[in-house]
Design an enzyme around this catalytic site. Structure first.
Site, PDB file in Angstrom:
ATOM      1  N   HIS A 718       0.849  -1.200   0.000  1.00  0.00           N
ATOM      2  CA  HIS A 718       0.000   0.000   0.000  1.00  0.00           C
ATOM      3  C   HIS A 718       0.884   1.249   0.000  1.00  0.00           C
ATOM      4  O   HIS A 718       2.075   1.181   0.321  1.00  0.00           O
ATOM      5  CB  HIS A 718      -0.905   0.018   1.238  1.00  0.00           C
ATOM      6  CG  HIS A 718      -0.132   0.105   2.518  1.00  0.00           C
ATOM      7  ND1 HIS A 718       0.374  -1.031   3.159  1.00  0.00           N
ATOM      8  CD2 HIS A 718       0.269   1.178   3.271  1.00  0.00           C
ATOM      9  CE1 HIS A 718       1.027  -0.645   4.247  1.00  0.00           C
ATOM     10  NE2 HIS A 718       0.988   0.683   4.341  1.00  0.00           N
ATOM     11  N   THR A 720       1.507   4.577   1.931  1.00  0.00           N
ATOM     12  CA  THR A 720       1.209   5.335   3.152  1.00  0.00           C
ATOM     13  C   THR A 720       1.099   6.803   2.758  1.00  0.00           C
ATOM     14  O   THR A 720       2.096   7.457   2.459  1.00  0.00           O
ATOM     15  CB  THR A 720       2.311   5.136   4.201  1.00  0.00           C
ATOM     16  OG1 THR A 720       2.380   3.753   4.557  1.00  0.00           O
ATOM     17  CG2 THR A 720       2.011   5.961   5.455  1.00  0.00           C
ATOM     18  N   HIS A 797       5.895   6.123  -1.635  1.00  0.00           N
ATOM     19  CA  HIS A 797       6.419   4.845  -2.105  1.00  0.00           C
ATOM     20  C   HIS A 797       5.522   3.714  -1.593  1.00  0.00           C
ATOM     21  O   HIS A 797       4.736   3.903  -0.661  1.00  0.00           O
ATOM     22  CB  HIS A 797       7.853   4.625  -1.611  1.00  0.00           C
ATOM     23  CG  HIS A 797       7.965   4.580  -0.117  1.00  0.00           C
ATOM     24  ND1 HIS A 797       8.123   5.715   0.647  1.00  0.00           N
ATOM     25  CD2 HIS A 797       7.918   3.527   0.767  1.00  0.00           C
ATOM     26  CE1 HIS A 797       8.173   5.376   1.926  1.00  0.00           C
ATOM     27  NE2 HIS A 797       8.059   4.050   2.028  1.00  0.00           N
ATOM     28  N   THR A 799       5.931  -0.133  -0.107  1.00  0.00           N
ATOM     29  CA  THR A 799       6.873  -1.147   0.372  1.00  0.00           C
ATOM     30  C   THR A 799       6.478  -2.501  -0.212  1.00  0.00           C
ATOM     31  O   THR A 799       5.326  -2.943  -0.082  1.00  0.00           O
ATOM     32  CB  THR A 799       6.873  -1.212   1.900  1.00  0.00           C
ATOM     33  OG1 THR A 799       7.257   0.082   2.412  1.00  0.00           O
ATOM     34  CG2 THR A 799       7.859  -2.256   2.405  1.00  0.00           C
TER      35      THR A 799
END
Length: 835
Positions: A718, A720, A797, A799
Site C-alpha cells: 500500500h 502510506t 512509495h 513497500t
C-alpha cells in the site's frame, strides 16, 4: 518590462520583443502572471484583456493599450512611467539629442547665456513641468509627454568644481548613452507629485524626512507638510571659522544669478512653511527680472509682489521703482520679504564701490529689522556682504551657488531672530564662510529624531540608511510607526555586509526579516509605484543602490494578489534556466535533490517544494517587489484577500522545504546574505505557523491499489499517504476531511515506473502523481489543528519487501485505487472508503 496591448498582430519585428496571445482557457490573473514572467523587455500582448492590464499595472508593470502604429513605435523605443489612473505616459526618451538639443523644464535657464557654451550647433529647449509642453508632439489615444530633460546635468555642473560647461555636458551625454538609465530617478518626480497629493488628501498631518533640492518644487503646494532636514548654518556656527580674505572664484560660465535668487526665496518660503503651515505673500525687492517665478507658478499659485526699476514679467504686482525703508509699512503680515538690493558697479572706483556696498548692506539689514519689528508671521531673507557686522546669533546663513564667489551671502531671520542676542562677526570670518561653504539644500529644517510619531504619516525616502543614524533605532521606527512610507537600503552584498559605502558616506543594509511588522508592505520601488496609481517600464536592477519601500498603515495590506504580489517571481529563474543552466528543469531538480527526494520523474509538474518561496529567496536581489513575509503571514493567519484567479495555497511544510533548498543553494554559491535570509524566513514560517510533526505517529492513511506491477512478499502492499499523531476522539474530524477530499483522492493520476532500496532491507516502488493532493490534504488538516506529516520530506512509495531485491525499471504504469483507509498503527482500520 513593458506590456503593449494590441488587438492585431504587427508585421514588423522588434529586438528584445516577444508576442503573447491572451489564453482564453486561463483567467486574467493567470494570464498576467504568465506575461510577467516572460524574459524579454517588450511584450506585445495580443487579444488582450483590460482586466489583465489592470492587474499588471497595479503590480508596477507598465501595461498600455495601443491603438496606432505611431504609439507602438514611440513606446517600444524608450522607457516610461505610466499613470494608469489618469492614462498619462511620461516618456524618458533622450532621442531629442538627434535634434542637436538639450532640454530643461526650468524656464529661468532659457533666459541665461547657456547656449553660448553648448556643443557646436546645439540649442536649449524648454519643455515645461515634467515635459508638459511636449504633449502636442504626440497625437495619441492616451496622454503622452516626454519628461526627459538635462536639468540633472545642468544642476550637477553648477555644484561641481568644473568650469568648462561644454566639456561637462558632453561627458554627461556620453555617460547617458553608454550606461543603464537611472529610471527610478527619472520617474521619481512623477512619483513624488502623486505620492504627496495622495497623502495630503488622506492624512491631516504628514511629515517628510530628508528632502533634497530635487524636491524643491514638489512641496510648494503643500505648506502643511512638516519637513525635517540637516538643519541650518547659524551665525553662531561661524565661531569655528578662521579668518580669510576675498577669494573670488567663478563657479559657472553662464549666469546663474537667477538660480541663486530662486533658491534663496524657496529656502525662505520653506522656513515660513515650517513655522506657519500656510502660504505667504512673497515680497521681493530687487532681483529683477526673476524669470524663475514662471517655474514656481507651474507648481503652485503663490502670489508675488515686487519692486525694481527693471521689469519683472511674471510678478502678480510689479512696482517699477526703487524700494525705500519707508515703504516697509506697505508690507502685510503673513508674508516673506526677499531683499536683494545692490546698485550696479559700472565704472565706479573699487574703494568707492566698496563703500557703497557696505552702506547698502546696512540699509538692507535695517529694512529687514523694520519689517520684522511689527506684525506677525513674517520671515525675511536679506542680501549681505562680508564686512564687520553685528548679527543675531540664531539667524541662518545662506550661500547658494552663484556665477562668481565674491563677497555676498544671505541672511534669513524671523521675528524672534531679529530680537535675539547679536554677536560681532569680523569681515574675515564671513569671507571664510563664503569661501568654504556652499548651501546645498533649500530645506534647512531641523534633523529628524528617530522616534515614533503618534498622529503623523511619516515619509522618509532615501533618508534613514546613513550610518550616522543608529541602525536599531531605524528598525524600531519602522516597526512602531503606525502610518509611514520609509525606505532603507537593501542588503545586495554576497558577504552579508552590515553597511556599504556610497559616494562619500556609508549606509546600513537591511533585509525584510530585519523588521517585525504585521501590517506593513515591504516591496521595491516598482511595487510601491503600483500602489499609487503608477507603473514603470523598467524594473529595478540589482545595482547595489537599491531600497526596500516599507508602507505601514496602508489599506492595501490584505489585498495580497493585487499589490506587491507574486508577479515576475519566476522571471530571473527563467532568464537563467533557459540561457545559462544545465537544463530548463534545473530549479525543480535542485529543489527535490536538496530535500533528499530522488524521484525526479515529472519533477516539473509534481514538485515538493514551493517554487515561489525558493525563487523569492535565491533571487531576492532581482525581484523584491513580492512581499514574501506578508504573503507568508496572511496565509498563516487565513487573512489573505484574493480578488480572483486560480490561486494555489501552499502547505506550510512546502515553504520549509523551499527554505532548506535555498540554504543549500546559498552555500554552493557562497552567498552569506541569502543563507541568512533563508534561515530567518524559515524561522519566521515556524513563528507564524503552528507546525507540529507526527514524528511519533499513531495513525496512518493508506491507499490500496487494484494492481501492483511488481513482485512483492509483504501481506498488503500500500501507499502510506501520510501519518498522524491524534487522539482517538479526533478520528471523526480526520474522517470528515477524508470524505471531503474523496473525489480528488480518487481522481489522482497515480503511476509507478521503478523499484529501489529505500534503505537496507526495505525494497519499495516509486509513486508519482500524488504530491499535489497530499499538500492540499496537509493544509486541510493543519487548519483543523490536526498533526499530519513528519518533519522529513514525504516521499511517496509502496513497500514491496523487507529484504534486499534487485532494482526493476518498467514503463510508466497507472495504479488504480481500490480503497483508501485510516488505520491505527499496530491496530485496526477505523475507516475506509471506495470510489
Amino acid at each position: 518590462m513593458k506590456v503593449l496591448a494590441l488587438r492585431h498582430s504587427v508585421a514588423q519585428v522588434y529586438a528584445d520583443t516577444q508576442i503573447y496571445t491572451h489564453d482564453e482557457t486561463k483567467d486574467d490573473y493567470e494570464n498576467a502572471f504568465l506575461i510577467s514572467n516572460l524574459t524579454t523587455h517588450n511584450i506585445l500582448y495580443l487579444n488582450y484583456s483590460v482586466k489583465t492590464l489592470q492587474i499588471l499595472n497595479k503590480s508596477g508593470i507598465a501595461a498600455v493599450e495601443i491603438q496606432e502604429m505611431d504609439e507602438l513605435f514611440t513606446l517600444i523605443r524608450c522607457n516610461f512611467t505610466y499613470d494608469y489612473i489618469d492614462d498619462i505616459v511620461y516618456l524618458h526618451d533622450y532621442s531629442y539629442y538627434t535634434n542637436n538639443e538639450i532640454r530643461t523644464d526650468q524656464h529661468w535657464v532659457t533666459k541665461t547665456n547657456i547656449e553660448d557654451y553648448l556643443l557646436p550647433g546645439w540649442k536649449l529647449t524648454y519643455v515645461g513641468y515634467n515635459g508638459n509642453d511636449t504633449r502636442g508632439h504626440y497625437n495619441f489615444s492616451f496622454k503622452c509627454q516626454n519628461a526627459a530633460t538635462d536639468d540633472d546635468a545642468i544642476i550637477e555642473y553648477i555644484y561641481s568644481n568644473e568650469l568648462d560647461f561644454q566639456n561637462f555636458i558632453l561627458k554627461k551625454i556620453k555617460e547617458r548613452m553608454t550606461t543603464s538609465l537611472p529610471i527610478a530617478r527619472l520617474s521619481n518626480r512623477v512619483f513624488r507629485d502623486k505620492l504627496f497629493k495622495t497623502l495630503v488628501s488622506d492624512h491631516s498631518r504628514v511629515v517628510n524626512v530628508g528632502p533634497r533640492n530635487e524636491s524643491m518644487f514638489t512641496f510648494l503646494d503643500h505648506p502643511s507638510i512638516k519637513q525635517f532636514s540637516n538643519g541650518p548654518y547659524l551665525v553662531k556656527d561661524t565661531i569655528k571659522l578662521k579668518q580669510e580674505r576675498w577669494l573670488g572664484k567663478r563657479l559657472s560660465q553662464f549666469d546663474i544669478g537667477q538660480y541663486k535668487n530662486m533658491l534663496n526665496v524657496l529656502t525662505t518660503l520653506y522656513q515660513y512653511y515650517d513655522m506657519y503651515h500656510e502660504k505667504p505673500i512673497i515680497y521681493m525687492v530687487g532681483s529683477a527680472p526673476s524669470y524663475w517665478i514662471h517655474d514656481v507658478r507651474q507648481y503652485s499659485n503663490l502670489k508675488f509682489e515686487t519692486w525694481d526699476p527693471l521689469d519683472t514679467p511674471y510678478s502678480d504686482l510689479h512696482h517699477k521703482e526703487l524700494f525705500y525703508i519707508s515703504d516697509v509699512t506697505k508690507l502685510k503680515d503673513n508674508s516673506i520679504l526677499y531683499v536683494d538690493i545692490r546698485t550696479d558697479r559700472e565704472n565706479t572706483d573699487w574703494k568707492a564701490w566698496r563703500k557703497i556696498v557696505e552702506e547698502q548692506t546696512i540699509n538692507n539689514l535695517n529694512i529687514a529689522y523694520k519689517y520684522l519689528s511689527t506684525g506677525k508671521a513674517k520671515v525675511c531673507c536679506v542680501k549681505m556682504t562680508a564686512m564687520d557686522l553685528e548679527l543675531p546669533i540664531s539667524a541662518k546663513l545662506l550661500h547658494h551657488p552663484t556665477t562668481e564667489i565674491r563677497s555676498e551671502f544671505y541672511l534669513i531671520m524671523d521675528i524672534w531672530d531679529s530680537k535675539n542676542i547679536k554677536r560681532f562677526i569680523p569681515k574675515g570670518v564671513l569671507y571664510s564662510y563664503i569661501n568654504n561653504v556652499i548651501t546645498e539644500n533649500v530645506f534647512i529644517q531641523q534633523p529628524f529624531k528617530l522616534k515614533t510619531l503618534r498622529n503623523e504619516y511619516v515619509v522618509a525616502l532615501y533618508a534613514l540608511s546613513n550610518d550616522f543614524n543608529n541602525r536599531e533605532d531605524v528598525i524600531k521606527l519602522v516597526n512602531n510607526q503606525k502610518n509611514a512610507l520609509i525606505t532603507v537600503r537593501i542588503n545586495n552584498t554576497f558577504k552579508d555586509e552590515p553597511k556599504v559605502g556610497f559616494k562619500d558616506i556609508y549606509d546600513w543594509t537591511f533585509l525584510p526579516t530585519d523588521f517585525e511588522t504585521n501590517e506593513s508592505i515591504i516591496t521595491s520601488y516598482d511595487g510601491c509605484l503600483g500602489m499609487f496609481g503608477l507603473s514603470i517600464s523598467l524594473a529595478s536592477k540589482p545595482t547595489g543602490n537599491n531600497h526596500l519601500f516599507i508602507l505601514s498603515g496602508t489599506n492595501k495590506y490584505f489585498k495580497l494578489d493585487q499589490f506587491a504580489n507574486h508577479m515576475s517571481i519566476s522571471r530571473r529563474s527563467h532568464q537563467i534556466r533557459f540561457s545559462e543552466s544545465a537544463t530548463s528543469y534545473s530549479g525543480y531538480i535542485f529543489r527535490d535533490l536538496s530535500n533528499n527526494n530522488f524521484n525526479l520523474i515529472g519533477t516539473n509538474v509534481e514538485n515538493s517544494v514551493s517554487g515561489h518561496v525558493y525563487n523569492a529567496l535565491i533571487y531576492y536581489r532581482y525581484n523584491y517587489s513580492f512581499d514574501l513575509k506578508r504573503w507568508i503571514y496572511l496565509h498563516a493567519t487565513n487573512k489573505a484577500g484574493i480578488e480572483g484567479g486560480r490561486y494555489y495555497e501552499h502547505a506550510p511544510i512546502e515553504l520549509i522545504y523551499a527554505c532548506r533548498s535555498a540554504k543549500e543553494f546559498a552555500k554552493l554559491q557562497d552567498d552569506l546574505t541569502v543563507l541568512r535570509y533563508s534561515n530567518e524566513i524559515e524561522d519566521y514560517i515556524n513563528k507564524v505557523y503552528s507546525i507540529t510533526y507526527a514524528d511519533d505517529p499513531n495513525y496512518f492513511i493508506g491507499i490500496k491499489f487494484k494492481n501492483i506491477p511488481y513482485e512483492y512478499d509483504v501481506k498488503v502492499p500500500h501507499l502510506t499517504f501520510g501519518v498522524l499523531n491524534i487522539s482517538d476522539s479526533m478520528v471523526p474530524d480526520v474522517v470528515a476531511i477524508l470524505k471531503k477530499f474523496k473525489s480528488e483522492l480518487f481522481r489522482m493520476d497515480v503511476t509507478t515506473s521503478y523499484t529501489y532500496m529505500l534503505s537496507d532491507e526495505i525494497y519499495v516502488a516509486n509513486v508519482s502523481g500524488v504530491l499535489s493532493t497530499y499538500f492540499k490534504l496537509y493544509n486541510a488538516f493543519y487548519k483543523e489543528q490536526i498533526t499530519f506529516g513528519q518533519s522529513r520530506m514525504f516521499i511517496p512509495h509502496i513497500t514491496l519487501s523487507f529484504s534486499n531485491k534487485k532494482v526493476v525499471r518498467i514503463d510508466s504504469t497507472r495504479l488504480n485505487i481500490d480503497f483508501i483507509y485510516l488505520r491505527k498503527i499496530k491496530g485496526d482500520t477505523v475507516f475506509d472508503m471506495t470510489e
